[in-house]
Write a protein that holds these residues in place. Structure first.
Motif, PDB file in Angstrom:
ATOM      1  N   LEU A   1      -0.810 -11.226  -7.430  1.00 31.42           N
ATOM      2  CA  LEU A   1      -2.174 -11.276  -7.919  1.00 31.42           C
ATOM      3  C   LEU A   1      -2.323 -12.420  -8.910  1.00 31.42           C
ATOM      4  N   PRO A   2      -3.471 -13.092  -8.913  1.00 30.47           N
ATOM      5  CA  PRO A   2      -3.670 -14.208  -9.850  1.00 30.47           C
ATOM      6  C   PRO A   2      -3.450 -13.768 -11.290  1.00 30.47           C
ATOM      7  N   GLY A   3      -2.681 -14.561 -12.025  1.00 31.32           N
ATOM      8  CA  GLY A   3      -2.435 -14.285 -13.436  1.00 31.32           C
ATOM      9  C   GLY A   3      -1.391 -13.228 -13.711  1.00 31.32           C
ATOM     10  N   CYS A   4      -0.768 -12.677 -12.662  1.00 30.78           N
ATOM     11  CA  CYS A   4       0.242 -11.626 -12.851  1.00 30.78           C
ATOM     12  C   CYS A   4       1.637 -12.184 -12.569  1.00 30.78           C
ATOM     13  N   PRO A   5       2.653 -11.578 -13.174  1.00 35.23           N
ATOM     14  CA  PRO A   5       4.029 -11.999 -12.874  1.00 35.23           C
ATOM     15  C   PRO A   5       4.314 -11.853 -11.375  1.00 35.23           C
ATOM     16  N   ILE A   6       5.169 -12.699 -10.870  1.00 38.33           N
ATOM     17  CA  ILE A   6       5.444 -12.717  -9.424  1.00 38.33           C
ATOM     18  C   ILE A   6       6.184 -11.460  -8.962  1.00 38.33           C
ATOM     19  N   LEU A   7       6.938 -10.820  -9.821  1.00 38.18           N
ATOM     20  CA  LEU A   7       7.792  -9.727  -9.376  1.00 38.18           C
ATOM     21  C   LEU A   7       7.300  -8.354  -9.834  1.00 38.18           C
ATOM     22  N   LEU A   8       6.018  -8.079  -9.702  1.00 40.50           N
ATOM     23  CA  LEU A   8       5.503  -6.746  -9.987  1.00 40.50           C
ATOM     24  C   LEU A   8       5.985  -5.779  -8.918  1.00 40.50           C
ATOM     25  N   PRO A   9       6.277  -4.516  -9.275  1.00 42.65           N
ATOM     26  CA  PRO A   9       6.718  -3.542  -8.270  1.00 42.65           C
ATOM     27  C   PRO A   9       5.579  -3.150  -7.328  1.00 42.65           C
ATOM     28  N   LEU A  10       5.943  -2.673  -6.171  1.00 41.96           N
ATOM     29  CA  LEU A  10       4.987  -2.170  -5.177  1.00 41.96           C
ATOM     30  C   LEU A  10       5.236  -0.681  -5.014  1.00 41.96           C
ATOM     31  N   LYS A  11       4.247   0.136  -5.371  1.00 41.79           N
ATOM     32  CA  LYS A  11       4.334   1.581  -5.142  1.00 41.79           C
ATOM     33  C   LYS A  11       3.820   1.865  -3.742  1.00 41.79           C
ATOM     34  N   VAL A  12       4.515   2.750  -3.037  1.00 43.17           N
ATOM     35  CA  VAL A  12       4.145   3.107  -1.670  1.00 43.17           C
ATOM     36  C   VAL A  12       3.958   4.616  -1.603  1.00 43.17           C
ATOM     37  N   GLY A  13       2.828   5.037  -1.071  1.00 48.34           N
ATOM     38  CA  GLY A  13       2.549   6.458  -0.920  1.00 48.34           C
ATOM     39  C   GLY A  13       1.103   6.698  -0.547  1.00 48.34           C
ATOM     40  N   ARG A  14       0.771   7.963  -0.315  1.00 46.35           N
ATOM     41  CA  ARG A  14      -0.584   8.318   0.136  1.00 46.35           C
ATOM     42  C   ARG A  14      -1.660   7.860  -0.826  1.00 46.35           C
ATOM     43  N   SER A  15      -1.438   7.986  -2.131  1.00 45.82           N
ATOM     44  CA  SER A  15      -2.485   7.597  -3.078  1.00 45.82           C
ATOM     45  C   SER A  15      -2.577   6.085  -3.255  1.00 45.82           C
ATOM     46  N   CYS A  16      -1.528   5.364  -2.909  1.00 48.90           N
ATOM     47  CA  CYS A  16      -1.508   3.908  -3.083  1.00 48.90           C
ATOM     48  C   CYS A  16      -2.042   3.163  -1.855  1.00 48.90           C
ATOM     49  N   GLN A  17      -1.776   3.665  -0.667  1.00 46.87           N
ATOM     50  CA  GLN A  17      -2.225   3.059   0.586  1.00 46.87           C
ATOM     51  C   GLN A  17      -2.873   4.145   1.448  1.00 46.87           C
ATOM     52  N   GLU A  18      -3.903   4.764   0.907  1.00 43.43           N
ATOM     53  CA  GLU A  18      -4.528   5.918   1.563  1.00 43.43           C
ATOM     54  C   GLU A  18      -4.981   5.610   2.986  1.00 43.43           C
ATOM     55  N   GLU A  19      -5.656   4.483   3.185  1.00 34.48           N
ATOM     56  CA  GLU A  19      -6.166   4.151   4.527  1.00 34.48           C
ATOM     57  C   GLU A  19      -5.022   3.924   5.514  1.00 34.48           C
ATOM     58  N   PHE A  20      -3.966   3.267   5.056  1.00 34.79           N
ATOM     59  CA  PHE A  20      -2.813   3.003   5.909  1.00 34.79           C
ATOM     60  C   PHE A  20      -2.200   4.317   6.402  1.00 34.79           C
ATOM     61  N   PHE A  21      -1.931   5.246   5.472  1.00 29.25           N
ATOM     62  CA  PHE A  21      -1.289   6.494   5.863  1.00 29.25           C
ATOM     63  C   PHE A  21      -2.218   7.399   6.663  1.00 29.25           C
ATOM     64  N   THR A  22      -3.503   7.356   6.386  1.00 33.25           N
ATOM     65  CA  THR A  22      -4.449   8.142   7.178  1.00 33.25           C
ATOM     66  C   THR A  22      -4.494   7.620   8.608  1.00 33.25           C
ATOM     67  N   ALA A  23      -4.430   6.314   8.765  1.00 34.60           N
ATOM     68  CA  ALA A  23      -4.459   5.724  10.101  1.00 34.60           C
ATOM     69  C   ALA A  23      -3.151   5.957  10.861  1.00 34.60           C
ATOM     70  N   MET A  24      -2.030   5.773  10.192  1.00 35.92           N
ATOM     71  CA  MET A  24      -0.741   5.898  10.866  1.00 35.92           C
ATOM     72  C   MET A  24      -0.333   7.357  11.090  1.00 35.92           C
ATOM     73  N   LEU A  25      -0.791   8.251  10.203  1.00 33.56           N
ATOM     74  CA  LEU A  25      -0.471   9.674  10.298  1.00 33.56           C
ATOM     75  C   LEU A  25      -1.778  10.462  10.269  1.00 33.56           C
TER      76      LEU A  25
END
Length: 126
Positions: free
Chosen positions: A57-81
């Motif tokens: 993201l602009p202005g953010c450190p390059i190595l921010l963590p990525l959280k993965v889960g239903r609340s973080c990628q709701e549309e992805f998990f709803t579509a795949m599951l």
């Protein structure tokens, strides 16, 4: 247990495609691709719809963590599951991917490649 279908539900597919057509912000750092869902391959699902992309993201450190889960990628998990009882097997924050820049073993200085990319070590925690 309901019969699972390898294809996305049509309304969810169109919603996800609409979101994917938004202009992405920042360069891609890494991505996670879903290749298999509860007994079914997903090769017929478009690549961009079965991939979670982590961007700088602009202005953010390059190595921010990525959280993965239903609340973080709701549309992805709803579509795949699409079946809620199966989707609920994935935690709201299921795991986190963290990266750290690789460093030179002698000097400890961060490594950089000629193309400007930074080699990293990746860690997955839950």
């Amino acid at each position: 247990q309901p019969q699972l279908q390898p294809q996305l539900q049509p309304q969810l597919q169109s919603q996800l495609q609409a979101q994917l057509h938004l202009e992405p912000i920042g360069p891609v750092l890494w991505s996670l691709e879903c290749i298999f869902v509860d007994g079914h391959g997903v090769s017929s699902t478009p690549h961009d719809m079965r991939t979670i992309v982590h961007r700088q993201l602009p202005g953010c450190p390059i190595l921010l963590p990525l959280k993965v889960g239903r609340s973080c990628q709701e549309e992805f998990f709803t579509a795949m599951l699409p079946h809620e009882e199966i989707r609920n097997l994935v935690s709201r924050e299921h795991f986190q991917v963290t990266a750290s820049a690789s460093s030179h073993p002698m000097s400890g200085a961060p490594l950089a490649q000629s193309d400007g990319q930074t080699p990293c070590h990746f860690y997955i925690t839950n």
